[in-house]
Design a protein around this motif. Structure first.
Motif, PDB file in Angstrom:
ATOM      1  N   THR A 187      22.902  24.829  28.745  1.00  0.00           N
ATOM      2  CA  THR A 187      21.568  25.553  28.853  1.00  0.00           C
ATOM      3  C   THR A 187      20.730  24.292  29.995  1.00  0.00           C
ATOM      4  OG1 THR A 187      21.339  26.381  26.656  1.00  0.00           O
ATOM      5  CG2 THR A 187      19.430  25.984  28.045  1.00  0.00           C
ATOM      6  N   ILE A 188      21.047  23.284  29.971  1.00  0.00           N
ATOM      7  CA  ILE A 188      20.146  22.202  30.895  1.00  0.00           C
ATOM      8  C   ILE A 188      20.788  22.337  32.137  1.00  0.00           C
ATOM      9  CG2 ILE A 188      19.813  19.881  31.366  1.00  0.00           C
ATOM     10  CD1 ILE A 188      19.402  19.520  28.263  1.00  0.00           C
ATOM     11  N   ARG A 189      22.152  22.494  32.192  1.00  0.00           N
ATOM     12  CA  ARG A 189      22.754  22.391  33.642  1.00  0.00           C
ATOM     13  C   ARG A 189      22.287  23.861  34.280  1.00  0.00           C
ATOM     14  NH1 ARG A 189      26.795  18.654  34.915  1.00  0.00           N
ATOM     15  NH2 ARG A 189      27.381  17.405  33.063  1.00  0.00           N
ATOM     16  N   TYR A 190      22.294  24.819  33.492  1.00  0.00           N
ATOM     17  CA  TYR A 190      21.937  26.081  34.200  1.00  0.00           C
ATOM     18  C   TYR A 190      20.460  25.954  34.519  1.00  0.00           C
ATOM     19  CZ  TYR A 190      20.636  30.952  34.452  1.00  0.00           C
ATOM     20  OH  TYR A 190      19.864  32.235  34.702  1.00  0.00           O
ATOM     21  N   MET A 191      19.544  25.233  33.833  1.00  0.00           N
ATOM     22  CA  MET A 191      18.005  25.102  34.018  1.00  0.00           C
ATOM     23  C   MET A 191      18.141  24.531  35.440  1.00  0.00           C
ATOM     24  SD  MET A 191      16.088  24.659  30.757  1.00  0.00           S
ATOM     25  CE  MET A 191      14.511  24.495  31.564  1.00  0.00           C
ATOM     26  N   VAL A 192      18.744  23.276  35.424  1.00  0.00           N
ATOM     27  CA  VAL A 192      18.803  22.289  36.689  1.00  0.00           C
ATOM     28  C   VAL A 192      19.104  23.324  38.077  1.00  0.00           C
ATOM     29  CG1 VAL A 192      19.788  20.222  37.637  1.00  0.00           C
ATOM     30  CG2 VAL A 192      18.980  20.150  35.492  1.00  0.00           C
ATOM     31  N   GLY A 193      20.318  24.105  37.779  1.00  0.00           N
ATOM     32  CA  GLY A 193      20.683  24.591  38.946  1.00  0.00           C
ATOM     33  C   GLY A 193      19.633  25.689  39.387  1.00  0.00           C
ATOM     34  N   ASN A 194      18.858  26.168  38.584  1.00  0.00           N
ATOM     35  CA  ASN A 194      17.732  27.141  38.997  1.00  0.00           C
ATOM     36  C   ASN A 194      16.489  26.417  39.467  1.00  0.00           C
ATOM     37  OD1 ASN A 194      18.347  30.001  38.366  1.00  0.00           O
ATOM     38  ND2 ASN A 194      19.507  28.903  36.725  1.00  0.00           N
ATOM     39  N   LEU A 195      16.364  25.051  38.962  1.00  0.00           N
ATOM     40  CA  LEU A 195      14.850  24.615  39.362  1.00  0.00           C
ATOM     41  C   LEU A 195      15.139  23.289  40.213  1.00  0.00           C
ATOM     42  CD1 LEU A 195      13.629  24.032  35.590  1.00  0.00           C
ATOM     43  CD2 LEU A 195      12.890  25.589  37.302  1.00  0.00           C
ATOM     44  N   GLU A 196      16.421  22.868  40.831  1.00  0.00           N
ATOM     45  CA  GLU A 196      16.647  21.867  41.537  1.00  0.00           C
ATOM     46  C   GLU A 196      16.104  22.046  42.720  1.00  0.00           C
ATOM     47  OE1 GLU A 196      20.197  18.645  42.666  1.00  0.00           O
ATOM     48  OE2 GLU A 196      20.531  20.434  41.449  1.00  0.00           O
ATOM     49  N   TRP A 197      16.010  23.165  43.067  1.00  0.00           N
ATOM     50  CA  TRP A 197      15.476  23.398  44.659  1.00  0.00           C
ATOM     51  C   TRP A 197      14.025  23.004  44.669  1.00  0.00           C
ATOM     52  CZ3 TRP A 197      10.739  25.898  44.719  1.00  0.00           C
ATOM     53  CH2 TRP A 197      10.349  26.945  43.713  1.00  0.00           C
ATOM     54  N   SER A 198      13.171  22.840  43.742  1.00  0.00           N
ATOM     55  CA  SER A 198      11.953  22.275  43.708  1.00  0.00           C
ATOM     56  C   SER A 198      11.785  20.931  43.950  1.00  0.00           C
ATOM     57  CB  SER A 198      11.121  22.575  42.349  1.00  0.00           C
ATOM     58  OG  SER A 198      11.750  21.651  41.566  1.00  0.00           O
ATOM     59  N   GLY A 199      12.888  20.185  43.771  1.00  0.00           N
ATOM     60  CA  GLY A 199      12.853  18.742  44.032  1.00  0.00           C
ATOM     61  C   GLY A 199      12.667  18.572  45.488  1.00  0.00           C
ATOM     62  N   PRO A 200      13.544  19.042  46.572  1.00  0.00           N
ATOM     63  CA  PRO A 200      13.288  18.666  47.963  1.00  0.00           C
ATOM     64  C   PRO A 200      11.775  19.374  48.383  1.00  0.00           C
ATOM     65  CG  PRO A 200      15.036  20.460  47.668  1.00  0.00           C
ATOM     66  CD  PRO A 200      14.871  19.924  46.373  1.00  0.00           C
ATOM     67  N   VAL A 201      11.361  20.381  47.995  1.00  0.00           N
ATOM     68  CA  VAL A 201      10.058  21.011  48.354  1.00  0.00           C
ATOM     69  C   VAL A 201       9.039  19.973  47.851  1.00  0.00           C
ATOM     70  CG1 VAL A 201       8.485  22.759  47.552  1.00  0.00           C
ATOM     71  CG2 VAL A 201      10.915  23.350  48.290  1.00  0.00           C
ATOM     72  N   PHE A 202       9.085  19.233  46.578  1.00  0.00           N
ATOM     73  CA  PHE A 202       8.192  18.309  46.357  1.00  0.00           C
ATOM     74  C   PHE A 202       8.313  17.026  47.302  1.00  0.00           C
ATOM     75  CE2 PHE A 202       6.736  14.549  44.140  1.00  0.00           C
ATOM     76  CZ  PHE A 202       5.373  15.032  43.475  1.00  0.00           C
ATOM     77  N   GLN A 203       9.444  16.792  47.630  1.00  0.00           N
ATOM     78  CA  GLN A 203       9.567  15.541  48.272  1.00  0.00           C
ATOM     79  C   GLN A 203       9.246  15.760  49.817  1.00  0.00           C
ATOM     80  OE1 GLN A 203      13.894  15.261  47.750  1.00  0.00           O
ATOM     81  NE2 GLN A 203      13.540  13.550  46.175  1.00  0.00           N
ATOM     82  N   ALA A 204       9.565  17.019  50.219  1.00  0.00           N
ATOM     83  CA  ALA A 204       9.096  17.304  51.532  1.00  0.00           C
ATOM     84  C   ALA A 204       7.380  17.221  51.817  1.00  0.00           C
ATOM     85  CB  ALA A 204       9.294  18.762  51.994  1.00  0.00           C
ATOM     86  N   MET A 205       6.667  17.653  50.686  1.00  0.00           N
ATOM     87  CA  MET A 205       5.297  17.636  50.572  1.00  0.00           C
ATOM     88  C   MET A 205       4.683  16.401  50.631  1.00  0.00           C
ATOM     89  SD  MET A 205       4.747  20.971  47.925  1.00  0.00           S
ATOM     90  CE  MET A 205       2.875  20.345  47.773  1.00  0.00           C
ATOM     91  N   THR A 206       5.527  15.499  49.749  1.00  0.00           N
ATOM     92  CA  THR A 206       5.171  13.981  49.671  1.00  0.00           C
ATOM     93  C   THR A 206       5.384  13.171  50.997  1.00  0.00           C
ATOM     94  OG1 THR A 206       5.979  13.829  47.475  1.00  0.00           O
ATOM     95  CG2 THR A 206       5.633  11.775  48.744  1.00  0.00           C
TER      96      THR A 206
END
Length: 396
Positions: free
Chosen positions: A20-39
């Motif tokens: 379940t967690i790997r599935y969630m990460v696979g669907n949410l991980e895109w938010s990581g580079p977006v947040f990092q780009a904003m930072t």
């Protein structure tokens, strides 16, 4: 310290939720580079970099956004798993070191609010907090290891400040501490998500176990007992046929229950199962062909109930054969059951003690209608259920 049984229980829970967690990460991980780009974008505007540093940081921000489509397709390091996961902390450490190297000498950590780009690694800490722990029995030290890693990141900020400033002042220590606190916020949010994932996975397992128990009871109470009855009556062919019919009806009804648990109910399977239940009672002269069409659960429940009630009433009022038709469009479904019986008693749809009256109320609650009329040659009855596929419930 946790006992071996507690360690096994924790490890089992991690294993149960890892999918379940790997599935969630696979669907949410895109938010990581977006947040990092904003930072990085904010850092390029407000932090003091020497030379073309601000331009380079801005370029890095856009470069992170370029990777978002790959993350969306499941190519992020955490979605890939294994050794790829090391890429996340290595990337964070390198970017923080690069920001320090481009900062004006004596400026890194001078603000007590945060060191330049301090929140860059926040997504890493958020995902780390609920990502499946990969090292089996070492799960007992997981939180301690993560807390030590957070403390290590605080020390890392201090090291970067020391290199940039040629020493450490009180302001640098405070800035590094505040930066580590911001990362701790991401870590705490990740822990909260971990708890939700754990609860959701365990609830799903509980439901699956309940379904298994119900299916086991069905096999025991209907199938096994039915087979035992057939064996007992093997010398009485009529009795055997009766028991086989009962067993077939029980299996068909259970299959219908399983079909109606889906959000989208396959219409052909539903009609087939319901019609099969009455194949030994009525002669089914014609059946509908609906292909791979499916309907929402409320419509599926109504159609399954309606077909059962209508066929039951045809048999009850003396019909021997029925024609069943189904017309499905983008907006409506229309079911017709035409029988060769003597016809329904007058006012049966308005009689509140009759099942057909209740069925009409259920149809109306979904914006539909149930009607009855004589057959084309004046004999028999044609019952018609007409319901919109998308409708707001109304009071019946």
């Amino acid at each position: 310290m946790a006992t071996d049984s507690e360690v096994r229980r924790l490890a089992d829970r991690e294993q149960l939720t890892s999918t379940t967690i790997r599935y969630m990460v696979g669907n949410l991980e895109w938010s990581g580079p977006v947040f990092q780009a904003m930072t990085l974008f904010v850092s390029s505007v407000f932090d003091p970099y020497g030379g073309s540093g601000n331009t380079i940081v801005l370029f890095l921000a856009f470069a992170h956004l370029a990777f978002v489509p790959f993350y969306l397709r499941g190519y992020g390091p955490l979605a890939r798993g294994g050794w790829w996961t090391i890429g996340y902390p290595v990337q964070a450490l390198l970017i923080n070191a690069l920001l320090m190297a481009m900062s004006e000498p004596g400026t890194f950590g001078e603000s007590i609010l945060c060191v330049p780009g301090c929140n860059y690694s926040a997504p890493m800490w958020l995902f780390l907090a609920y990502y499946p722990w990969p090292w089996g029995r070492l799960v007992r030290w997981r939180r301690a290891a993560e807390a030590a890693a957070l403390a290590g990141y605080f020390s890392y900020f201090l090291l970067l400040a020391y290199v940039n400033n040629g020493g450490l002042a009180r302001a640098h220590v405070v800035s590094a501490a505040v930066s580590a606190m911001w990362l701790s916020v991401g870590f705490i949010l990740g822990m909260a998500i971990s708890k939700m994932c754990m609860a959701a996975a365990e609830k799903q397992i509980e439901v699956q176990q309940q379904n298994f128990a119900e299916f086991f009871d069905f096999l025991h109470s209907h199938v096994k007992s039915g087979i035992a009855s057939i064996r007992a009556d093997v010398a009485d062919p009529p009795r055997v046929h009766e028991k086989l019919d009962e067993l077939e009806v029980a299996v068909s009804n259970y299959r219908i229950e399983l079909l109606l648990t889906r959000e989208q109910v396959p219409l052909a399977a539903l009609l087939s199962e319901r019609i099969r239940t009455f194949s030994g009672v009525l002669r089914i002269a014609s059946t509908p062909r609906v292909g791979p069409a499916s309907v929402g659960r409320p419509i599926g429940v109504l159609v399954g109930r309606a077909l059962g009630d209508l066929l039951s009433n045809s048999a009850k009022y003396g019909a021997t054969a029925v024609d069943i038709a189904c017309d499905l469009t983008r907006s409506r479904i229309l079911i017709e059951v035409a029988d060769d019986g003597p016809g329904l008693p007058e006012g049966v749809l308005d009689d509140e003690s009759r099942s057909l009256n209740h069925l009409r109320g259920a149809a109306r609650s979904l914006g539909g209608e149930l009607t009855a009329r004589p057959g084309a040659d004046g004999t028999g009855t044609v019952m018609q259920l007409d319901v919109p596929l998308q409708s707001k419930r109304t009071s019946s």
